[in-house]
Design an enzyme around this catalytic site. Structure first.
Site, mmCIF file in Angstrom:
data_model
loop_
_atom_site.group_PDB
_atom_site.id
_atom_site.type_symbol
_atom_site.label_atom_id
_atom_site.label_comp_id
_atom_site.label_asym_id
_atom_site.label_seq_id
_atom_site.Cartn_x
_atom_site.Cartn_y
_atom_site.Cartn_z
ATOM 1 N N PHE A 175 43.306 38.362 35.027
ATOM 2 C CA PHE A 175 42.854 37.084 34.461
ATOM 3 C C PHE A 175 43.358 35.873 35.222
ATOM 4 O O PHE A 175 42.793 34.790 35.120
ATOM 5 C CB PHE A 175 43.306 36.974 32.985
ATOM 6 C CG PHE A 175 44.731 36.534 32.822
ATOM 7 C CD1 PHE A 175 45.083 35.192 32.917
ATOM 8 C CD2 PHE A 175 45.751 37.461 32.611
ATOM 9 C CE1 PHE A 175 46.413 34.784 32.789
ATOM 10 C CE2 PHE A 175 47.065 37.059 32.479
ATOM 11 C CZ PHE A 175 47.399 35.714 32.577
ATOM 12 N N LYS A 216 34.673 44.695 38.715
ATOM 13 C CA LYS A 216 34.974 44.728 37.271
ATOM 14 C C LYS A 216 35.958 43.580 37.036
ATOM 15 O O LYS A 216 37.167 43.729 37.229
ATOM 16 C CB LYS A 216 35.590 46.077 36.911
ATOM 17 C CG LYS A 216 35.404 46.510 35.464
ATOM 18 C CD LYS A 216 35.941 45.546 34.431
ATOM 19 C CE LYS A 216 37.435 45.596 34.287
ATOM 20 N NZ LYS A 216 37.950 44.550 33.363
ATOM 21 N N GLU A 247 38.055 40.952 31.571
ATOM 22 C CA GLU A 247 37.211 40.604 30.413
ATOM 23 C C GLU A 247 37.667 39.297 29.768
ATOM 24 O O GLU A 247 36.950 38.699 28.971
ATOM 25 C CB GLU A 247 37.194 41.752 29.388
ATOM 26 C CG GLU A 247 38.520 42.059 28.700
ATOM 27 C CD GLU A 247 39.446 42.962 29.513
ATOM 28 O OE1 GLU A 247 39.460 42.862 30.753
ATOM 29 O OE2 GLU A 247 40.184 43.760 28.894
ATOM 30 N N SER A 251 48.628 44.348 35.954
ATOM 31 C CA SER A 251 50.013 44.670 35.587
ATOM 32 C C SER A 251 50.413 46.048 36.129
ATOM 33 O O SER A 251 49.552 46.904 36.369
ATOM 34 C CB SER A 251 50.155 44.645 34.068
ATOM 35 O OG SER A 251 49.227 45.547 33.507
ATOM 36 N N CYS A 255 51.665 36.108 40.198
ATOM 37 C CA CYS A 255 52.583 37.178 40.593
ATOM 38 C C CYS A 255 53.549 36.714 41.683
ATOM 39 O O CYS A 255 54.455 37.440 42.049
ATOM 40 C CB CYS A 255 51.796 38.375 41.072
ATOM 41 S SG CYS A 255 50.827 37.981 42.514
#
Ligand code: NAD
Length: 486
Positions: A149, A173, A176, A226, A281
């Site tokens: 995200f 992908k 979401e 993650s 990150c």
């Protein structure tokens, strides 16, 4: 701001899914701005069929022809920079300036892909008298990219431009949580002239990721997210004999010494832990202060007080994520950490919606804490200070981290900087830089639990990831004598 319901993008067309719908929430105000399908295996099959159909034609073009599409795409990205930054702002919450920087990075990543024809010119070797061997980078086929995200635009651009410039067909992908940006990526690629089926989007969450890992027609998977999920995806995809590179979480340690330039260090360290509200990150997480550094720490606190939620600090991605960070701060406080700056109490700027998921910059000092050194990823605008007497102690604390994305040192001593660079156990080291990611080309990738798989996700090593080498050895000389093994 509302966006139309999100559809998959298959064979050049936006396509509805039979799957259930999930709300997409704007972190700036908590309002539902769209919904996204949890796609089914049928959706994935359709996307893979389209990608397989497109592959022979696309991979059969010269790399220069493919790069032409990327050149046009770059211009379109540039033209739409402000609109893209606005979409990122609404769906992810980050400041317009952070969102703009993200799109600028995507433009640079696309530029790298434009230079693929030069990079993959290959080698020709005269291996024996009359015998030559040439190497060719050939695409893998249908590949997939699964993204998180926190960078809805940049992280997809770590993979899409290179993978397609090298002749592959891709299934993206997206997260979401932030699926809107990907819609514009698909539209812009089409506008740039990318043939239908070369780039497809299948939305969804866990189930569709598992289906991607299992699908026999997907040759390679890149994942960013993650560590827990990175491990699952790596194990599942490689056990299905796919090529896989999965990037995970981080806990980055910055080491500051007393001789560091106080103003520059304080500016960089503050920006590192508060930029994108700490949800990156590469964010500073632990600051290890070696010796007498109060004059620098004070400046960091002064700078951080100027970072105001809703003004120059975006919200946390969700209510749940904010609660998790607040719980973390509560736990640290209960364990005896001193709160030097308390983001739980920071007032939200009057220009912002109070319903946004805001949290102010927080600085925790572990000096008197009866708790072990902090080890968990926080993923918010929180910095934990540990004070030590020697550089060795500082380096040893960094080395106890299970992660290995980044570490930085702030000093005016070249020798100390080089010692830190040599000894820290990470993939990306900064010297007087809080977020050690320079302009492209760059080989982005951490170590240890921050990355699983070989090579890095951007730069030259991504060329290896998205291709396989064909070695063609030929003899055209008329001579009969062979002076090689045959
Ligand atoms: P996440 O792991 O929750 O989600 C990443 C992707 O995995 C999403 O597309 C999601 O749909 C999918 N997913 C989630 N749970 C899954 C499951 N159980 N099985 C299969 N798929 C699943 O990560 P996030 O919250 O979107 O992103 C934040 C994390 O990403 C942080 O830990 C951050 O450090 C990390 N990150 C790492 C890098 C890096 O370069 N190492 C870059 C950006 C973000």
């Amino acid at each position: 701001m509302k966006y139309p319901e999100i559809k998959n993008f298959i064979d050049g067309k936006f396509t509805s899914s039979e799957g259930k719908k999930l709300d997409v929430t704007c972190p700036l105000n908590g309002e539902v701005i769209s919904n996204v399908p949890l796609s089914t295996i049928t959706d994935l099959d359709k996307a893979i069929t389209a990608a397989k159909k497109a592959f022979p034609l696309w991979s059969g073009l010269t790399s220069k022809k493919r790069a032409e599409v990327l050149f046009s795409y770059r211009a379109i990205l540039k033209k739409n920079l402000n609109e893209l930054a606005e979409i990122i702002h609404y769906e992810n919450g980050k400041n317009i300036s952070d969102a703009t920087a993200e799109v600028e990075k995507s433009i640079e990543l696309t530029e790298f892909a434009c230079s693929v024809p030069q990079i993959i010119s290959g080698d020709i070797m005269k291996v024996s008298e009359g015998v030559t061997c040439r190497t060719e980078y050939t695409p893998l086929g249908v590949v997939a990219s699964i993204t998180p995200f926190n960078f809805p635009n940049m992280v997809p651009h770590w993979t899409i431009p290179n993978a397609i410039a090298l002749g592959n067909c891709m299934i993206l992908k997206p997260s979401e949580v932030v699926p809107v940006t990907a819609v514009r990526i698909a539209e812009m690629l089409k506008e740039a002239g990318l043939p239908d089926g070369v780039f497809n989007i299948v939305n969804g969450g866990k189930e569709i990721v598992e289906a991607i890992c299992d699908h026999p027609d997907i040759k390679a998977i890149s994942f960013v997210g993650s560590t827990d999920v990175a491990k699952i995806v790596y194990k599942r995809s490689t056990s299905n004999l796919k090529r896989s590179l999965t990037l995970g979480s981080a806990k980055n340690h910055l080491i500051v010494l007393s001789d560091a330039n106080p103003d520059l260090s304080a500016t960089d360290i503050t920006a590192s832990f508060t930029g994108t509200a700490g949800q990156r990150c590469m964010a500073a997480s632990v600051l290890i202060a070696v010796g007498k550094t109060d004059h620098i720490l004070e400046k960091i606190i002064i700078n951080s007080r100027k970072i105001k939620p809703g003004l120059n600090l975006g919200p946390i991605i969700s209510k749940k994520a904010r609660e998790k960070i607040i719980n973390y701060i509560n736990k640290a406080e209960n364990a005896g950490a001193t709160i030097l700056l308390d983001g739980r109490k920071t007032e939200i700027d009057s220009s912002a919606d109070k319903a946004g998921f805001y949290l102010g910059p927080t600085i925790l000092d572990y000096t008197n804490a009866k708790t072990p050194i902090p080890l968990e990823e926080v993923f918010g605008p929180v910095m934990e200070i540990i004070r030590v007497d020697t550089l060795d102690e500082a380096i040893n604390i960094q080395k106890r981290s299970r992660y290995g994305n980044a570490s930085s040192v702030f000093t005016q001593s070249g020798g100390v900087a080089e010692e830190v660079a040599k000894k820290v156990n990470v993939g990306m080291v900064g010297i007087n830089i809080g977020v050690p990611v320079p302009r492209e080309p760059f080989s982005f990738g951490g170590w240890n639990d921050s990355k699983f798989g070989v090579g890095d996700i951007t730069g030259k090593s991504s060329i290896e990831f998205w291709t396989q080498l064909k070695k063609i050895t030929g003899k055209w000389s008329k001579q009969e004598k062979q002076d090689w093994m045959s």
